[in-house]
Design a protein around this motif. Structure first.
Motif, PDB file in Angstrom:
ATOM      1  N   GLU A   1       0.844  -1.186   0.000  1.00  0.00           N
ATOM      2  CA  GLU A   1       0.000   0.000   0.000  1.00  0.00           C
ATOM      3  C   GLU A   1       0.885   1.244   0.000  1.00  0.00           C
ATOM      4  O   GLU A   1       1.696   1.427   0.892  1.00  0.00           O
ATOM      5  N   GLY A   2       0.725   2.069  -1.037  1.00  0.00           N
ATOM      6  CA  GLY A   2       1.564   3.250  -1.141  1.00  0.00           C
ATOM      7  C   GLY A   2       3.015   2.922  -1.417  1.00  0.00           C
ATOM      8  O   GLY A   2       3.917   3.680  -1.049  1.00  0.00           O
ATOM      9  N   ASN A   3       3.251   1.735  -2.027  1.00  0.00           N
ATOM     10  CA  ASN A   3       4.603   1.284  -2.379  1.00  0.00           C
ATOM     11  C   ASN A   3       5.497   1.146  -1.142  1.00  0.00           C
ATOM     12  O   ASN A   3       6.712   1.268  -1.214  1.00  0.00           O
TER      13      ASN A   3
END
Length: 302
Positions: A20-22
């Motif tokens: 999530e969100g890299n």
């Protein structure tokens, strides 16, 4: 995935959807185990997992929620006693154990050193296992009982995977949701098969009256027949008159969509081509054009 170790019945699973969100999630393994076991907390169940999920904090949390746990553990995990993490064991049967309250850390050497963490074992419970030596001699080797318990109860997910893979409907696909759909259908089929095997109302017997074990292939075939019912999806093809099969009416043409080559399909080869016969209306490879018509319309070559 959480599965029954005795028959592979899948109780619950969770789909990993990526970062999530890299940003990599911290404590992913612990969070997954908590999510999959939360509904059985307080019932004193025994949970077995491998070293990716096992940690001291997780097992303590499960124990606080009246759930026992056991699993192999990586020696660099936080909280592992140094005597166990750094154990230099060389002889078969050598072991090192450390206990804190109900939590026991064990290092045992077989062909290599195995490290386990458990909250459902007594370090005094030691049994023996037989091991064959290089010279063919069979010897008894000391073994903590928790190792045998782990070996017996760790294979629930493996059993589930084996059942699914035997007659899986899954096919290669570029879209991830297709694989997920096929996976869930396979899980549903295998779970239904396990429940039918356990059901006293669905016991099958031989002619001599002995109990006959149900086969998954037989179950899937009967399920397919029940789902299909009386449906008949065969397309009716218009008959082609003899006057239409003569002359130069069988021209190759380009279609609007790729379809399976009819000639290759006869040889159980799957090739999708955009070219087809204008008269016959079937897709064909360039190399399959002549052999298909020689077989289908031999009068054209007389």
């Amino acid at each position: 995935m959480r599965a029954d170790p005795n028959n592979g019945y899948v109780n619950k699973f969770q789909v990993y959807t990526g970062k999530e969100g890299n940003v990599a999630e911290k404590g992913l393994g612990e969070r997954v185990v908590r999510d999959l076991t939360r509904e059985i907390w307080g019932k004193y169940h025994h949970v077995y997992c491998d070293n990716y999920f096992t940690s001291v904090d997780l097992f303590q949390d499960l124990l606080n929620n009246q759930t026992y746990a056991c699993g192999t553990i990586r020696t660099n995990r936080k909280g592992i006693p140094p005597a166990v993490a750094n154990a230099k064991l060389k002889k078969q049967g050598d072991m090192v154990q450390r206990q804190k309250d109900s939590m026991v850390a064990t290092a045992w050497h077989d062909k290599r050193t195995v490290t386990l963490l458990s909250t459902n074992s007594d370090p005094r419970d030691v049994t023996e296992v037989q091991r064959k030596q290089k010279n063919g001699e069979i010897i008894n080797v000391r073994c903590p009982k928790i190792v045998k318990l782990y070996t017996q109860n760790m294979n629930g997910v493996d059993r589930a995977d084996q059942l699914r893979s035997t007659y899986s409907i899954c096919r290669k696909a570029a879209k991830w949701w297709k694989y997920l759909f096929w996976f869930m259908v396979d899980v549903a089929i295998c779970n239904a098969f396990i429940l039918m095997k356990k059901s006293p109302n669905h016991i099958t017997t031989t002619k001599s009256g002995r109990r006959r074990e149900r086969k998954q292939l037989e179950f899937r075939q009967k399920l397919a027949h029940q789902l299909i019912g009386d449906y008949w999806g065969k397309r009716k093809r218009e008959s082609v008159g003899e006057h239409q099969t003569r002359g130069l009416s069988h021209w190759p043409t380009e279609m609007d969509k790729k379809r399976t080559c009819k000639q290759c399909a006869k040889n159980k080869i799957r090739r999708e081509k955009i070219y087809s016969c204008e008269q016959c209306g079937v897709n064909l490879c360039v190399t399959c054009f002549k052999p298909y018509h020689m077989e289908k319309h031999p009068e054209l070559f007389n």
